[in-house]
Design a protein around this motif. Sequence first.
Motif, PDB file in Angstrom:
ATOM      1  N   ASP A  52       0.849  -1.190   0.000  1.00 36.04           N
ATOM      2  CA  ASP A  52       0.000   0.000   0.000  1.00 36.04           C
ATOM      3  C   ASP A  52       0.884   1.239   0.000  1.00 36.04           C
ATOM      4  N   TYR A  53       1.005   1.910  -1.139  1.00 39.83           N
ATOM      5  CA  TYR A  53       1.879   3.079  -1.206  1.00 39.83           C
ATOM      6  C   TYR A  53       1.345   4.226  -0.360  1.00 39.83           C
ATOM      7  N   GLU A  54       0.052   4.251  -0.125  1.00 38.00           N
ATOM      8  CA  GLU A  54      -0.517   5.327   0.681  1.00 38.00           C
ATOM      9  C   GLU A  54       0.111   5.360   2.072  1.00 38.00           C
ATOM     10  N   SER A  55       0.320   4.176   2.664  1.00 31.32           N
ATOM     11  CA  SER A  55       0.955   4.123   3.985  1.00 31.32           C
ATOM     12  C   SER A  55       2.419   4.526   3.890  1.00 31.32           C
ATOM     13  N   THR A  56       3.067   4.148   2.790  1.00 39.02           N
ATOM     14  CA  THR A  56       4.462   4.551   2.575  1.00 39.02           C
ATOM     15  C   THR A  56       4.564   6.062   2.429  1.00 39.02           C
ATOM     16  N   SER A  61       5.987  11.595   4.419  1.00 37.62           N
ATOM     17  CA  SER A  61       5.561  12.963   4.735  1.00 37.62           C
ATOM     18  C   SER A  61       6.311  13.518   5.938  1.00 37.62           C
ATOM     19  N   LYS A  62       6.985  12.635   6.686  1.00 37.93           N
ATOM     20  CA  LYS A  62       7.759  13.067   7.857  1.00 37.93           C
ATOM     21  C   LYS A  62       9.161  13.543   7.470  1.00 37.93           C
ATOM     22  N   VAL A  63       9.535  13.331   6.206  1.00 39.81           N
ATOM     23  CA  VAL A  63      10.852  13.771   5.745  1.00 39.81           C
ATOM     24  C   VAL A  63      10.945  15.290   5.874  1.00 39.81           C
ATOM     25  N   LEU A  72      17.002  17.201   4.162  1.00 38.03           N
ATOM     26  CA  LEU A  72      17.839  17.061   5.348  1.00 38.03           C
ATOM     27  C   LEU A  72      18.260  15.599   5.488  1.00 38.03           C
ATOM     28  N   ILE A  73      19.549  15.357   5.315  1.00 38.83           N
ATOM     29  CA  ILE A  73      20.089  14.010   5.459  1.00 38.83           C
ATOM     30  C   ILE A  73      20.792  13.943   6.802  1.00 38.83           C
ATOM     31  N   ASN A  74      20.118  13.362   7.781  1.00 37.83           N
ATOM     32  CA  ASN A  74      20.633  13.316   9.145  1.00 37.83           C
ATOM     33  C   ASN A  74      20.153  12.032   9.822  1.00 37.83           C
ATOM     34  N   PRO A  75      20.566  11.786  11.069  1.00 41.44           N
ATOM     35  CA  PRO A  75      20.158  10.549  11.757  1.00 41.44           C
ATOM     36  C   PRO A  75      18.651  10.347  11.817  1.00 41.44           C
ATOM     37  N   LYS A  76      17.881  11.422  11.876  1.00 43.74           N
ATOM     38  CA  LYS A  76      16.425  11.292  11.936  1.00 43.74           C
ATOM     39  C   LYS A  76      15.886  10.645  10.666  1.00 43.74           C
ATOM     40  N   LEU A  77      16.553  10.894   9.550  1.00 50.15           N
ATOM     41  CA  LEU A  77      16.111  10.319   8.280  1.00 50.15           C
ATOM     42  C   LEU A  77      16.273   8.804   8.274  1.00 50.15           C
ATOM     43  N   VAL A  78      17.245   8.297   9.044  1.00 49.45           N
ATOM     44  CA  VAL A  78      17.456   6.848   9.124  1.00 49.45           C
ATOM     45  C   VAL A  78      16.193   6.154   9.629  1.00 49.45           C
ATOM     46  N   SER A  79      15.589   6.724  10.672  1.00 47.33           N
ATOM     47  CA  SER A  79      14.370   6.142  11.234  1.00 47.33           C
ATOM     48  C   SER A  79      13.244   6.133  10.202  1.00 47.33           C
TER      49      SER A  79
END
Length: 217
Positions: A52-56, A61-63, A72-79
Amino acid sequence: MIAFGYATVTLWSIHGYLPSTFTSEQTDDWQQPIAASTLFPNTISAQQWHFDYESTEKILSKVEFTNTGELLINPKLVSILTKVINSLPQDMSEKALLRVGFLISKSFPHLPHEAKKLTDVLINFYHLQYASNKVQSIENNPQNSHKKLQAFLGEETRQNYYLGKDVATQLFGKQRAITRYLLERKVIKENPELNTHQKNQQLDALSKPTLNTVKGK
């Protein structure tokens, strides 16, 4: 690789003017535009996607982006990337991943360059996770500190290989610096061939993670 690169360039060259084909009455089966059909001849449907791409998309959307619109490429993006990977099927083909990239471009139509950058990082992260899982399935969980350090260094090498050293450092730099330091200390402390004085000398010689590294930039 050449064919994949050509397909990627072609895909981004057409995404800007592909009209939306979803309607409120017709959402289960996407009738692709003619231009997209040259790359993806089969209709993209829920059955073909197997996810389901909608969930993806909700996860993506949190990026975060800077005030100037840069990814922003940072540790938060890993999660975020890890959650996205977990929402996708395992062992996807390059063509299927390219379709994911196409949908990402439609999710961020106002930031086409950064959408492509996000897609590149996501696809490379997908390959990294697949490779790491494969290694972990073959190797037993290391018990002693020396083997743990070797496993960590192997993972660091894979991160640099799949993501590129710069991106890998931005994503994992803080975590890697601290983990390496702690593992190296443990290896020295548990080395039976070193006396107390030698251990202290080697411990003092270790490079501690800097304040900037620990806090991240």
